[in-house]
Each structure stands twice: as structure tokens, then as C-alpha cells.
Design a protein around this motif. Structure first.
Motif, PDB file in Angstrom:
ATOM      1  N   LEU A   1       0.955  -1.126  -0.038  1.00 36.59           N
ATOM      2  CA  LEU A   1       0.038  -0.051  -0.095  1.00 36.59           C
ATOM      3  C   LEU A   1       0.811   1.299   0.053  1.00 36.59           C
ATOM      4  CD1 LEU A   1      -2.618   1.237  -0.002  1.00 36.59           C
ATOM      5  CD2 LEU A   1      -2.577   1.110   2.645  1.00 36.59           C
ATOM      6  N   GLU A   2       1.760   1.321   0.664  1.00 34.07           N
ATOM      7  CA  GLU A   2       2.727   2.388   0.781  1.00 34.07           C
ATOM      8  C   GLU A   2       3.389   2.599  -0.525  1.00 34.07           C
ATOM      9  OE1 GLU A   2       3.736   4.571   3.280  1.00 34.07           O
ATOM     10  OE2 GLU A   2       2.099   3.960   4.285  1.00 34.07           O
ATOM     11  N   PHE A   3       3.844   1.531  -1.274  1.00 36.10           N
ATOM     12  CA  PHE A   3       4.196   1.641  -2.560  1.00 36.10           C
ATOM     13  C   PHE A   3       3.452   2.389  -3.342  1.00 36.10           C
ATOM     14  CE2 PHE A   3       4.909   0.644  -6.953  1.00 36.10           C
ATOM     15  CZ  PHE A   3       6.043   1.021  -7.241  1.00 36.10           C
ATOM     16  N   THR A   4       2.291   1.788  -3.431  1.00 36.45           N
ATOM     17  CA  THR A   4       1.144   2.190  -4.529  1.00 36.45           C
ATOM     18  C   THR A   4       0.914   3.861  -4.183  1.00 36.45           C
ATOM     19  OG1 THR A   4       0.059   0.124  -4.549  1.00 36.45           O
ATOM     20  CG2 THR A   4      -1.368   2.135  -4.947  1.00 36.45           C
ATOM     21  N   THR A   5       0.882   4.174  -2.852  1.00 34.43           N
ATOM     22  CA  THR A   5       0.586   5.436  -2.724  1.00 34.43           C
ATOM     23  C   THR A   5       1.711   6.416  -3.195  1.00 34.43           C
ATOM     24  OG1 THR A   5      -0.586   4.886  -0.666  1.00 34.43           O
ATOM     25  CG2 THR A   5      -0.015   7.258  -0.553  1.00 34.43           C
ATOM     26  N   ALA A   6       2.828   5.986  -2.917  1.00 33.24           N
ATOM     27  CA  ALA A   6       3.983   6.803  -3.068  1.00 33.24           C
ATOM     28  C   ALA A   6       4.266   6.947  -4.644  1.00 33.24           C
ATOM     29  CB  ALA A   6       5.411   6.182  -2.662  1.00 33.24           C
ATOM     30  N   TYR A   7       3.803   5.870  -5.322  1.00 37.52           N
ATOM     31  CA  TYR A   7       4.050   5.897  -6.600  1.00 37.52           C
ATOM     32  C   TYR A   7       3.006   6.703  -7.462  1.00 37.52           C
ATOM     33  CZ  TYR A   7       4.445   3.958 -11.622  1.00 37.52           C
ATOM     34  OH  TYR A   7       4.570   3.761 -12.878  1.00 37.52           O
ATOM     35  N   LEU A   8       1.865   6.519  -6.970  1.00 37.93           N
ATOM     36  CA  LEU A   8       0.641   7.373  -7.316  1.00 37.93           C
ATOM     37  C   LEU A   8       0.974   9.110  -7.406  1.00 37.93           C
ATOM     38  CD1 LEU A   8      -2.529   5.292  -6.766  1.00 37.93           C
ATOM     39  CD2 LEU A   8      -1.421   5.836  -8.962  1.00 37.93           C
ATOM     40  N   HIS A   9       1.543   9.365  -6.120  1.00 36.45           N
ATOM     41  CA  HIS A   9       1.816  10.720  -5.900  1.00 36.45           C
ATOM     42  C   HIS A   9       3.092  11.099  -6.841  1.00 36.45           C
ATOM     43  CE1 HIS A   9      -0.639  11.057  -2.517  1.00 36.45           C
ATOM     44  NE2 HIS A   9       0.132  11.137  -1.535  1.00 36.45           N
ATOM     45  N   ALA A  10       3.997  10.130  -6.909  1.00 41.61           N
ATOM     46  CA  ALA A  10       5.159  10.520  -7.882  1.00 41.61           C
ATOM     47  C   ALA A  10       4.609  10.592  -9.441  1.00 41.61           C
ATOM     48  CB  ALA A  10       6.112   9.462  -7.873  1.00 41.61           C
ATOM     49  N   ARG A  11       3.729  10.044  -9.926  1.00 40.82           N
ATOM     50  CA  ARG A  11       2.994   9.804 -11.107  1.00 40.82           C
ATOM     51  C   ARG A  11       2.375  11.138 -11.417  1.00 40.82           C
ATOM     52  NH1 ARG A  11       5.363   7.621 -15.413  1.00 40.82           N
ATOM     53  NH2 ARG A  11       4.748   5.872 -15.846  1.00 40.82           N
ATOM     54  N   LEU A  12       1.405  11.352 -10.372  1.00 41.98           N
ATOM     55  CA  LEU A  12       0.287  12.247 -10.629  1.00 41.98           C
ATOM     56  C   LEU A  12       0.645  13.625 -10.085  1.00 41.98           C
ATOM     57  CD1 LEU A  12      -2.650  10.104  -9.772  1.00 41.98           C
ATOM     58  CD2 LEU A  12      -1.893  10.466 -12.048  1.00 41.98           C
ATOM     59  N   ALA A  13       1.793  13.938  -9.409  1.00 41.36           N
ATOM     60  CA  ALA A  13       2.181  15.198  -8.710  1.00 41.36           C
ATOM     61  C   ALA A  13       2.477  16.305  -9.649  1.00 41.36           C
ATOM     62  CB  ALA A  13       3.327  14.935  -7.725  1.00 41.36           C
ATOM     63  N   LYS A  14       2.072  17.238  -9.625  1.00 36.80           N
ATOM     64  CA  LYS A  14       2.361  18.408 -10.569  1.00 36.80           C
ATOM     65  C   LYS A  14       3.656  18.936 -10.312  1.00 36.80           C
ATOM     66  CE  LYS A  14      -2.111  20.364 -11.142  1.00 36.80           C
ATOM     67  NZ  LYS A  14      -3.088  21.247 -11.097  1.00 36.80           N
TER      68      LYS A  14
END
Length: 113
Positions: A66-79
Motif C-alpha cells: 500500500l505504501e508503494f502504491t501511494t508513493a508511486y501514484l503521488h510521484a506519477r500524478l504530482a504536478k
């Protein structure tokens, strides 16, 4: 039933260390940033699993999926951060000029014809 391949990510300063475990082997690499680390993990899984048509890969950040998914989505979707514009130096306030010349008569506005 096939055993899943595990991809574990550990931050190392600005870089990431990736460890892929499965099929009786362990592969390790580093990458700059989480998105690059995820791409590198895919390459390592290809190397490990070869021609397998179906395979399951579990991505974990310090052991937590879950931590990986959260961090990865933040990295991918962050402006991307916008550069901070420097504020122009504020001018010193101008000294106040006398509104009217000395004397009893108010100053007359100049008129143009």
C-alpha cells in the motif's frame, strides 16, 4: 499455482534501491527517482521471469504494498513544482513633496489648449 515475484523499493537519498526476489533468484539495482525505479523493476522482472506469459509481481515500499502504491501514484500524478519567481526589490518610498507651494494662494493646475 505460481509464486509471485516481489519487488521491494528502499529510498537511498535521492535514489532508490530495488530488490527483485523470485524463481529462486535475487536481483538488485538502483535508480534515480521512484518512477525510474519502477521502470527498472520491470526490466529486472523480465530478466528473471523470461518467457513466462503470466506472472504476478508485488511491488512494496519498505515491505508495504500500500505504501508503494501511494508513493508511486503521488510521484506519477504530482504536478511539477513551479519555479519560484523572485520578487522585484521594492523601491524605497519617495519622499513626500509639498502639495502646495509656500504662500497663501493654492497652486493652479496647468492647462493646455
Amino acid at each position: 499455482m505460481m509464486e509471485p515475484i516481489e519487488a521491494n523499493y528502499v529510498p537511498d537519498g535521492d535514489d532508490w534501491t530495488i530488490t527483485i526476489v523470485g524463481r529462486g533468484k535475487t536481483l538488485t539495482a538502483t535508480a534515480p527517482g521512484l518512477i525510474a525505479a519502477r521502470d527498472r523493476a520491470d526490466q529486472l522482472v523480465e530478466e528473471l521471469a523470461g518467457d513466462e506469459k503470466t506472472r504476478t509481481v508485488v511491488h512494496r515500499l519498505d515491505g508495504d504494498a500500500l505504501e508503494f502504491t501511494t508513493a508511486y501514484l503521488h510521484a506519477r500524478l504530482a504536478k511539477p513544482a513551479e519555479p519560484v519567481a523572485e520578487k522585484p526589490a521594492e523601491d524605497k518610498p519617495a519622499e513626500k513633496k509639498a502639495a502646495e507651494p509656500a504662500g497663501d494662494e493654492p497652486a493652479q493646475a496647468a492647462t493646455s489648449s
